[in-house]
Write a protein that holds these residues in place. Structure first.
Motif, short mmCIF file in Angstrom:
data_model
loop_
_atom_site.label_atom_id
_atom_site.label_comp_id
_atom_site.label_asym_id
_atom_site.label_seq_id
_atom_site.Cartn_x
_atom_site.Cartn_y
_atom_site.Cartn_z
N ILE A 90 -61.63 35.87 51.79
CA ILE A 90 -60.96 36.58 50.70
C ILE A 90 -59.48 36.21 50.64
N LEU A 91 -58.81 36.17 51.80
CA LEU A 91 -57.39 35.81 51.83
C LEU A 91 -57.18 34.39 51.31
N GLY A 92 -58.13 33.51 51.59
CA GLY A 92 -58.06 32.15 51.06
C GLY A 92 -58.13 32.13 49.54
N PHE A 93 -59.03 32.94 48.98
CA PHE A 93 -59.15 33.03 47.53
C PHE A 93 -57.90 33.67 46.90
N VAL A 94 -57.33 34.66 47.60
CA VAL A 94 -56.08 35.29 47.13
C VAL A 94 -54.98 34.23 47.05
N PHE A 95 -54.94 33.35 48.04
CA PHE A 95 -53.95 32.27 48.04
C PHE A 95 -54.12 31.38 46.81
N LEU A 96 -55.37 31.02 46.49
CA LEU A 96 -55.64 30.16 45.33
C LEU A 96 -55.25 30.85 44.03
N ILE A 97 -55.58 32.13 43.90
CA ILE A 97 -55.23 32.88 42.69
C ILE A 97 -53.72 32.98 42.53
N SER A 98 -53.03 33.18 43.64
CA SER A 98 -51.57 33.30 43.59
C SER A 98 -50.91 31.96 43.25
N LEU A 99 -51.54 30.85 43.66
CA LEU A 99 -51.05 29.53 43.24
C LEU A 99 -51.10 29.41 41.72
N LEU A 100 -52.18 29.89 41.12
CA LEU A 100 -52.30 29.85 39.66
C LEU A 100 -51.26 30.74 39.00
N ASP A 101 -51.02 31.92 39.59
CA ASP A 101 -50.00 32.82 39.07
C ASP A 101 -48.60 32.24 39.20
N GLY A 102 -48.41 31.37 40.19
CA GLY A 102 -47.09 30.81 40.46
C GLY A 102 -46.54 29.99 39.32
N TRP A 103 -47.42 29.36 38.52
CA TRP A 103 -46.90 28.65 37.35
C TRP A 103 -47.06 29.48 36.07
N ALA A 104 -47.93 30.49 36.08
CA ALA A 104 -48.13 31.31 34.89
C ALA A 104 -46.92 32.21 34.63
N ALA A 105 -46.34 32.78 35.68
CA ALA A 105 -45.23 33.72 35.50
C ALA A 105 -44.01 33.04 34.86
N PRO A 106 -43.50 31.91 35.40
CA PRO A 106 -42.36 31.26 34.74
C PRO A 106 -42.71 30.75 33.35
N LEU A 144 -46.77 24.87 27.61
CA LEU A 144 -46.73 26.20 28.24
C LEU A 144 -47.99 26.99 27.90
N LYS A 145 -48.42 26.88 26.64
CA LYS A 145 -49.64 27.60 26.23
C LYS A 145 -50.84 27.15 27.05
N SER A 146 -50.96 25.85 27.27
CA SER A 146 -52.08 25.33 28.06
C SER A 146 -52.03 25.83 29.50
N LEU A 147 -50.81 25.89 30.05
CA LEU A 147 -50.66 26.36 31.43
C LEU A 147 -51.03 27.84 31.54
N LEU A 148 -50.62 28.64 30.56
CA LEU A 148 -50.95 30.07 30.59
C LEU A 148 -52.45 30.27 30.48
N ALA A 149 -53.08 29.56 29.55
CA ALA A 149 -54.53 29.72 29.36
C ALA A 149 -55.31 29.19 30.56
N SER A 150 -54.91 28.01 31.08
CA SER A 150 -55.63 27.42 32.21
C SER A 150 -55.48 28.27 33.47
N SER A 151 -54.33 28.94 33.62
CA SER A 151 -54.13 29.82 34.77
C SER A 151 -55.17 30.95 34.76
N GLN A 152 -55.37 31.54 33.59
CA GLN A 152 -56.34 32.65 33.49
C GLN A 152 -57.78 32.16 33.64
N GLY A 172 -58.67 29.50 35.33
CA GLY A 172 -58.81 29.18 36.75
C GLY A 172 -59.03 30.43 37.60
N LYS A 173 -58.34 31.51 37.24
CA LYS A 173 -58.51 32.77 37.99
C LYS A 173 -59.92 33.32 37.84
N THR A 174 -60.49 33.19 36.63
CA THR A 174 -61.87 33.68 36.45
C THR A 174 -62.83 32.90 37.34
#
Length: 417
Positions: free
Chosen positions: A103-119, A68-76, A78-80
């Motif tokens: 921009i909407l395409g990049f928003v989609f990618l960022i939200s994909l990363l958030d999709g596993w970070a939140a749970p 979980l720690k790796s997923l949280l860190a990699s999500s952030q 990846g967002k950078t």
């Protein structure tokens, strides 16, 4: 709650949430500046919701391969990287319509990363605090999040005016990087090399199914998620578009009242979080009663909000909704965390994230149609009815909602197979 790792988690999450809010404000300013279209601005939350549904569905596969720690860190991290690419694309393409779609395409990618970070973040919390402190910890994290939400939009708006939309994105870039550092500093005492080896043997399809299967087969988890679904359906009434129509058509007030209602709502959420922190023991001893009473309280506040035409009463009902909503959310969150083993909790949260995202997206369309066809009052009355049904359901299945001792005992769910 005094453990360093818990501190790293909530600080990292606070930085990440602040960055998410600022970048949304910055992107909206950029898109509106290019197109002047409110509809294209509204595409940002829609794209975000759909991406999180997709990512939440496949998050268990990653959770079976990485900590979980790796997923949280990699999500952030990846967002950078995505934010950097977004900024470079904006500078290269300039202010033209094709930039908006990029921009909407990049928003989609960022939200994909958030999709596993939140749970992953929700599932990490019970690993870092004692079971007896879960209610207090959940209330504290919720309070911090609402403080950010309450002040963040105003601060984000001021930053856009002072710095410009693209510079606000650079600020988000820095916040995401700082969040990644804090996430990497977390020490997860439940993560072991042997556990990772066991995870690696699980098939991808079984990983995806596991959380959904657990929710469906365990009566207590199924009951909790029925409540979540009903609440999510009705919760779309608080999106900006519906409140905007309510202010214009029901209160007959200027646009500033949209901000006042949102502020009172988040103030209520903060008060609910503060109540949870100060009365954690009381909630633990009466968690069923708090879930049931807050369910009916939310329904009553929504019904009153929809019927009143008095502006100050609308603020009272909005704040009241926030108080009951936060108490209910903390109670359900704590019940869920105590009812599932820490090793399977990430799978449950991943399934929940996907489910809630899908229900929210569809409900947005449904209630938007109801508002257009029958008026905004009908929207709130129907939502209040759905929430009343949720309260009746919580009352009916109250024996499936474990109290403190029972909840800790049910923490064995998913360990013994």
């Amino acid at each position: 709650m005094k453990r360093k790792s818990f501190r790293y988690l909530w600080i990292g999450q606070a930085l990440a949430n602040s960055g998410d809010l600022f970048y949304i404000v910055g992107l909206m300013a950029i898109i509106y500046g290019i197109t002047g279209s409110a509809m294209l601005m509204a595409m940002i939350p829609f794209v975000t919701t759909m991406a999180r549904f997709i990512s939440g569905s496949f998050a268990p596969v990653l959770m079976d391969k990485y900590s979980l720690k790796s997923l949280l860190a990699s999500s952030q991290i990846g967002k950078t990287a995505v934010l950097f690419l977004l900024l470079m694309t904006y500078y290269v393409l300039g202010e033209q319509e094709v930039t908006v779609y990029a921009i909407l395409g990049f928003v989609f990618l960022i939200s994909l990363l958030d999709g596993w970070a939140a749970p992953a973040s929700h599932a990490m919390l019970p690993r870092l605090v004692d079971a007896a402190e879960l209610t207090k910890a959940n209330s504290f994290v919720a309070l911090v999040d609402q403080l950010i939400q309450l002040g963040g939009w105003a601060v984000g708006g001021l930053l856009v005016v002072a710095m410009g939309g693209s510079n606000v994105i650079w600020l988000t870039f820095a916040l995401a990087l700082a969040a990644a550092v804090f996430m990497k500093m977390i020490e997860d005492r439940h993560e072991s090399t042997q556990e990772q080896k066991e995870k690696a043997r699980v098939s991808n399809w079984r990983s995806i199914q596991e959380g959904w299967t657990l929710i469906w087969k365990q009566p207590s988890l199924r009951a909790i998620h029925v409540i979540y679904v009903l609440e999510t359906m009705a919760g779309v009434i608080w999106i900006a578009a519906t409140i905007y129509v309510y202010v214009a058509d029901v209160l007959h007030r200027e646009e500033a009242w949209w901000g006042y209602i949102n502020a009172s709502f988040f103030l209520g959420l903060m008060l609910g979080g503060l109540f949870g922190m100060r009365n954690a023991g009381l909630i633990d001893r009466n968690i069923r009663k708090f879930v049931i009473c807050s369910s009916f309280g939310i329904s009553l506040m929504t019904f009153g909000f929809g019927l009143t035409s008095v502006s100050w009463l609308a603020l009272v009902f909005s704040a009241g909704f926030g108080v009951f909503e936060q108490i209910k959310a903390v109670s359900l969150q704590t019940t869920l965390q105590r009812g599932v083993s820490v090793h399977l909790l990430p799978k449950v949260y991943a399934a929940q994230s996907a489910l809630v995202s899908l229900v929210f997206g569809l409900s947005t369309l449904l209630f938007g149609f109801i508002t257009d066809e029958f008026g905004v009052r009908a929207t709130y009355i129907i939502a209040a009815t759905v929430l009343f049904i949720s309260g009746c359901y919580a009352l009916r299945i109250r024996t499936r909602l474990p109290e403190l001792g029972e909840g800790l005992e049910q923490g064995r769910i998913g360990i013994e197979k």
